[in-house]
Design a protein around this motif. Structure first.
Motif, mmCIF file in Angstrom:
data_model
loop_
_atom_site.group_PDB
_atom_site.id
_atom_site.type_symbol
_atom_site.label_atom_id
_atom_site.label_comp_id
_atom_site.label_asym_id
_atom_site.label_seq_id
_atom_site.Cartn_x
_atom_site.Cartn_y
_atom_site.Cartn_z
ATOM 1 N N UNK A 53 39.796 27.801 11.475
ATOM 2 C CA UNK A 53 40.141 27.737 10.062
ATOM 3 C C UNK A 53 41.167 26.629 9.870
ATOM 4 N N UNK A 54 40.834 25.687 8.987
ATOM 5 C CA UNK A 54 41.672 24.501 8.782
ATOM 6 C C UNK A 54 41.952 23.856 10.137
ATOM 7 N N UNK A 55 43.221 23.660 10.464
ATOM 8 C CA UNK A 55 43.555 23.056 11.754
ATOM 9 C C UNK A 55 44.047 24.105 12.757
ATOM 10 N N UNK A 56 43.667 25.368 12.533
ATOM 11 C CA UNK A 56 44.059 26.462 13.425
ATOM 12 C C UNK A 56 42.832 27.059 14.093
ATOM 13 N N UNK A 57 43.095 27.676 15.218
ATOM 14 C CA UNK A 57 42.121 28.556 15.839
ATOM 15 C C UNK A 57 42.694 29.960 15.675
ATOM 16 N N UNK A 58 41.963 30.858 15.061
ATOM 17 C CA UNK A 58 42.428 32.226 14.830
ATOM 18 C C UNK A 58 41.816 33.117 15.898
ATOM 19 N N UNK A 59 42.660 33.818 16.628
ATOM 20 C CA UNK A 59 42.227 34.787 17.623
ATOM 21 C C UNK A 59 42.659 36.142 17.083
ATOM 22 N N UNK A 60 41.721 37.072 16.973
ATOM 23 C CA UNK A 60 42.063 38.358 16.382
ATOM 24 C C UNK A 60 41.449 39.501 17.165
ATOM 25 N N UNK A 61 42.023 40.662 16.973
ATOM 26 C CA UNK A 61 41.507 41.869 17.610
ATOM 27 C C UNK A 61 41.878 43.066 16.757
ATOM 28 N N UNK A 62 40.989 44.022 16.683
ATOM 29 C CA UNK A 62 41.249 45.229 15.901
ATOM 30 C C UNK A 62 41.607 46.377 16.834
ATOM 31 N N UNK A 63 42.697 47.038 16.514
ATOM 32 C CA UNK A 63 43.115 48.253 17.209
ATOM 33 C C UNK A 63 43.285 49.317 16.143
ATOM 34 N N UNK A 64 42.449 50.357 16.184
ATOM 35 C CA UNK A 64 42.474 51.446 15.200
ATOM 36 C C UNK A 64 42.377 50.857 13.796
ATOM 37 N N UNK A 65 43.376 51.063 12.969
ATOM 38 C CA UNK A 65 43.307 50.582 11.578
ATOM 39 C C UNK A 65 44.020 49.252 11.378
ATOM 40 N N UNK A 66 44.505 48.634 12.457
ATOM 41 C CA UNK A 66 45.242 47.374 12.349
ATOM 42 C C UNK A 66 44.492 46.207 12.983
ATOM 43 N N UNK A 67 44.525 45.084 12.300
ATOM 44 C CA UNK A 67 44.022 43.835 12.867
ATOM 45 C C UNK A 67 45.228 43.000 13.282
ATOM 46 N N UNK A 68 45.192 42.469 14.491
ATOM 47 C CA UNK A 68 46.223 41.578 14.994
ATOM 48 C C UNK A 68 45.609 40.183 15.000
ATOM 49 N N UNK A 69 46.160 39.282 14.192
ATOM 50 C CA UNK A 69 45.636 37.922 14.068
ATOM 51 C C UNK A 69 46.690 36.940 14.551
ATOM 52 N N UNK A 70 46.282 36.018 15.404
ATOM 53 C CA UNK A 70 47.201 35.017 15.929
ATOM 54 C C UNK A 70 46.589 33.644 15.664
#
Length: 143
Positions: A53-70
């Motif tokens: 996305x744009x000039x980023x690489x988004x790495x994400x993972x879902x744990x239960x009801x939360x998404x962790x996006x880096x």
């Protein structure tokens, strides 16, 4: 630099924690978060956990009801960031006992403190759960 930002978002797309390691105005942050959250939450579990996305690489993972996006630089190793997300969740689990959205909401300062112990200026500096949690336990003991 490596890590540009870390977001924790619930399934409805509400940001519960945001930590930025580069300067963005509030309007830029709001727009970026909205775009990224919509893009990541619309993906199925069968799709990979990396999005450009744009000039980023988004790495994400879902744990239960939360998404962790880096959000990271394009040169960053995606699997290393997935391991970092897992370490963050395990560290929070150890402290809160099966971390959930309410733990983040009611103990936001502790969640930020854990992140600050792990990441400095966008670089991962600590990976030992006991070293990350030791200052928090000292603060709790003192209060």
């Amino acid at each position: 630099m490596g890590i540009r930002f870390i977001l924790m978002v619930n399934k409805q797309g509400q940001t519960r924690l945001a930590q930025y390691y580069e300067y963005l105005t509030i309007e830029e942050r709001r727009a970026l978060e909205g775009e990224i959250v919509r893009k990541c939450l619309a993906r199925t579990e069968l799709q990979c956990s990396f999005v450009e996305h744009r000039n980023y690489k988004i790495v994400y993972r879902r744990y239960a009801s939360l998404f962790f996006l880096v959000g990271v630089d394009n040169e960053e190793n995606e699997l290393a960031i997935l391991e970092f997300i897992h370490l963050l969740v395990e560290t929070m689990d150890r402290h809160f006992g099966n971390v959930c959205e309410l733990d983040i909401m009611f103990h936001l300062e502790k969640a930020h403190f854990m992140l600050e112990e792990m990441v400095m200026n966008g670089c991962i500096v600590e990976t030992s759960k006991s070293n990350i949690l030791a200052p928090i336990q000292l603060m709790e003991k003192a209060s």
